[in-house]
Design a protein around this motif. Structure first.
Motif, PDB file in Angstrom:
ATOM      1  N   UNK A 195     101.366  36.157  -5.562  1.00  0.00           N
ATOM      2  CA  UNK A 195     100.853  36.803  -6.779  1.00  0.00           C
ATOM      3  C   UNK A 195      99.569  36.181  -7.332  1.00  0.00           C
ATOM      4  N   UNK A 196      99.402  34.873  -7.120  1.00  0.00           N
ATOM      5  CA  UNK A 196      98.323  34.147  -7.812  1.00  0.00           C
ATOM      6  C   UNK A 196      97.114  34.006  -6.878  1.00  0.00           C
ATOM      7  N   UNK A 197      95.897  34.271  -7.370  1.00  0.00           N
ATOM      8  CA  UNK A 197      94.716  34.165  -6.493  1.00  0.00           C
ATOM      9  C   UNK A 197      94.544  32.762  -5.901  1.00  0.00           C
ATOM     10  N   UNK A 198      94.098  32.765  -4.668  1.00  0.00           N
ATOM     11  CA  UNK A 198      93.986  31.554  -3.859  1.00  0.00           C
ATOM     12  C   UNK A 198      93.135  30.445  -4.486  1.00  0.00           C
ATOM     13  N   UNK A 199      92.156  30.844  -5.327  1.00  0.00           N
ATOM     14  CA  UNK A 199      91.256  29.811  -5.863  1.00  0.00           C
ATOM     15  C   UNK A 199      91.954  28.840  -6.823  1.00  0.00           C
ATOM     16  N   UNK A 200      93.222  29.122  -7.133  1.00  0.00           N
ATOM     17  CA  UNK A 200      93.950  28.233  -8.046  1.00  0.00           C
ATOM     18  C   UNK A 200      94.759  27.148  -7.345  1.00  0.00           C
ATOM     19  N   UNK A 201      94.737  27.142  -6.010  1.00  0.00           N
ATOM     20  CA  UNK A 201      95.597  26.199  -5.287  1.00  0.00           C
ATOM     21  C   UNK A 201      94.835  25.077  -4.594  1.00  0.00           C
ATOM     22  N   UNK A 202      95.530  23.936  -4.504  1.00  0.00           N
ATOM     23  CA  UNK A 202      95.112  22.860  -3.608  1.00  0.00           C
ATOM     24  C   UNK A 202      96.290  22.649  -2.662  1.00  0.00           C
ATOM     25  N   UNK A 203      96.032  22.059  -1.489  1.00  0.00           N
ATOM     26  CA  UNK A 203      97.170  21.715  -0.638  1.00  0.00           C
ATOM     27  C   UNK A 203      97.337  20.213  -0.578  1.00  0.00           C
ATOM     28  N   UNK A 243      91.385  30.977   4.261  1.00  0.00           N
ATOM     29  CA  UNK A 243      92.182  30.129   3.365  1.00  0.00           C
ATOM     30  C   UNK A 243      91.668  28.687   3.386  1.00  0.00           C
ATOM     31  N   UNK A 244      91.383  28.171   4.573  1.00  0.00           N
ATOM     32  CA  UNK A 244      90.916  26.781   4.666  1.00  0.00           C
ATOM     33  C   UNK A 244      89.595  26.602   3.935  1.00  0.00           C
ATOM     34  N   UNK A 245      88.700  27.572   4.087  1.00  0.00           N
ATOM     35  CA  UNK A 245      87.408  27.457   3.405  1.00  0.00           C
ATOM     36  C   UNK A 245      87.572  27.506   1.893  1.00  0.00           C
ATOM     37  N   UNK A 246      88.425  28.401   1.427  1.00  0.00           N
ATOM     38  CA  UNK A 246      88.650  28.498  -0.020  1.00  0.00           C
ATOM     39  C   UNK A 246      89.290  27.216  -0.547  1.00  0.00           C
ATOM     40  N   UNK A 247      90.247  26.654   0.218  1.00  0.00           N
ATOM     41  CA  UNK A 247      90.923  25.421  -0.229  1.00  0.00           C
ATOM     42  C   UNK A 247      89.942  24.260  -0.319  1.00  0.00           C
ATOM     43  N   UNK A 248      89.001  24.267   0.589  1.00  0.00           N
ATOM     44  CA  UNK A 248      87.992  23.199   0.584  1.00  0.00           C
ATOM     45  C   UNK A 248      87.109  23.301  -0.663  1.00  0.00           C
ATOM     46  N   UNK A 249      86.739  24.532  -0.968  1.00  0.00           N
ATOM     47  CA  UNK A 249      85.959  24.763  -2.193  1.00  0.00           C
ATOM     48  C   UNK A 249      86.752  24.371  -3.433  1.00  0.00           C
ATOM     49  N   UNK A 250      88.031  24.738  -3.437  1.00  0.00           N
ATOM     50  CA  UNK A 250      88.880  24.413  -4.585  1.00  0.00           C
ATOM     51  C   UNK A 250      88.945  22.908  -4.794  1.00  0.00           C
ATOM     52  N   UNK A 251      89.060  22.187  -3.681  1.00  0.00           N
ATOM     53  CA  UNK A 251      89.143  20.730  -3.755  1.00  0.00           C
ATOM     54  C   UNK A 251      87.853  20.168  -4.351  1.00  0.00           C
ATOM     55  N   UNK A 252      86.743  20.671  -3.850  1.00  0.00           N
ATOM     56  CA  UNK A 252      85.447  20.190  -4.356  1.00  0.00           C
ATOM     57  C   UNK A 252      85.318  20.488  -5.843  1.00  0.00           C
TER      58      UNK A 252
END
Ligand SMILES: [Zn+2]
Length: 261
Positions: A195-203, A243-252
């Motif tokens: 339900x929640x957009x990917x930009x809100x997550x970190x792994x 997903x990996x690219x978005x997670x990397x951006x989220x982390x940054x």
């Protein structure tokens, strides 16, 4: 090649003493380029910072709720002093992990005090805060609201519902999700990821703990990250690359990590 970062792994713990170098080599081979090592207590910072330095990891400094002692003022004084020492090191990216844990509430009054002091420090130093919140979401949210919107951070080990996720997101926080995603029973968390957009997550893995139920390993490690991403991919119907690219951006974005800008 896909690049992944573990936003929360206690790779400084003794469980990794015998094979830490080999583990980093294996991680590199799988595209796991970075680990953020959270702090847990003044007694552990020295080794933590040594490991972070040796393996070029980012780190946070803080007092974990399980390790909050009777003399909170003393620990906070030590924390402030250590933060001042580290302030010019670009690898020092956050305060934490700090928070509230009602499963171990023997020291509840001290936990509350220590958590609020660490929020104040995060505000003062303009650092994000890594939060450990177990069975205490209302109390955590209430405290975060009183300091809003002066700081941000991540709710690590998140496994709650989409509604709870939104309460944190509305306060400017990201959600760190890990191995629990791989358990079939984690229905609420699966729904949150859908339900929640990917930009809100970190792994994260929270290694060496949080070993998934059906694992044949004796400890958790950042090598679990590709499985978490692949599960995210299935649940959100998006490609592993995206997903990996978005997670990397989220982390940054979460930790303002200069090398990704
Ligand atoms: Zn942790």
């Amino acid at each position: 090649m896909i690049i992944l970062i573990d936003s929360h792994a206690h790779i400084d713990f003794d469980a990794f003493d015998d094979d830490r170098s080999e583990l980093f080599t294996k991680m590199k081979a799988q595209g796991i380029e970075g680990v953020l090592i959270p702090g847990i207590s003044p007694l552990h910072w020295k080794k933590q910072l040594h490991v972070a330095n040796e393996y070029e990891c980012s780190y946070a400094i803080g007092v974990h709720p399980w390790f909050v002692g009777d003399d909170v003022e003393y620990d906070i004084a030590l924390l402030k002093e250590e933060c001042q020492h580290q302030l010019n090191n670009p690898a020092f990216v956050a305060i934490g992990e700090a928070g509230l844990d009602k499963i171990r509430k023997r020291n509840w009054a001290q936990q509350l005090n220590c958590f609020e002091k660490q929020i104040q420090l995060a505000v003062e130093l303009e650092k994000p805060l890594i939060i450990h919140a177990v069975k205490a979401h209302n109390e955590v949210i209430e405290l975060l609201q009183s300091y809003r919107p002066k700081f941000t951070g991540v709710i690590h080990g998140f496994y709650g519902s989409p509604q709870l996720a939104l309460r944190y997101i509305n306060l400017g926080f990201k959600l760190g999700i890990g191995g629990l995603l791989l358990n079939d029973e984690s229905k609420k968390l699966h729904q949150t990821v859908k339900d929640i957009p990917l930009e809100n997550f970190l792994i994260e893995t929270d290694s060496p703990s949080m070993l998934p139920k059906n694992s044949d390993q004796v400890r958790n490690s950042p090598l679990l990250l590709p499985q978490i991403v692949s599960k995210l991919s299935k649940l959100s119907a998006k490609s592993v690359t995206l997903i990996s690219e978005q997670l990397r951006l989220n982390y940054a974005q979460a930790f303002e990590c200069k090398r990704f800008k």
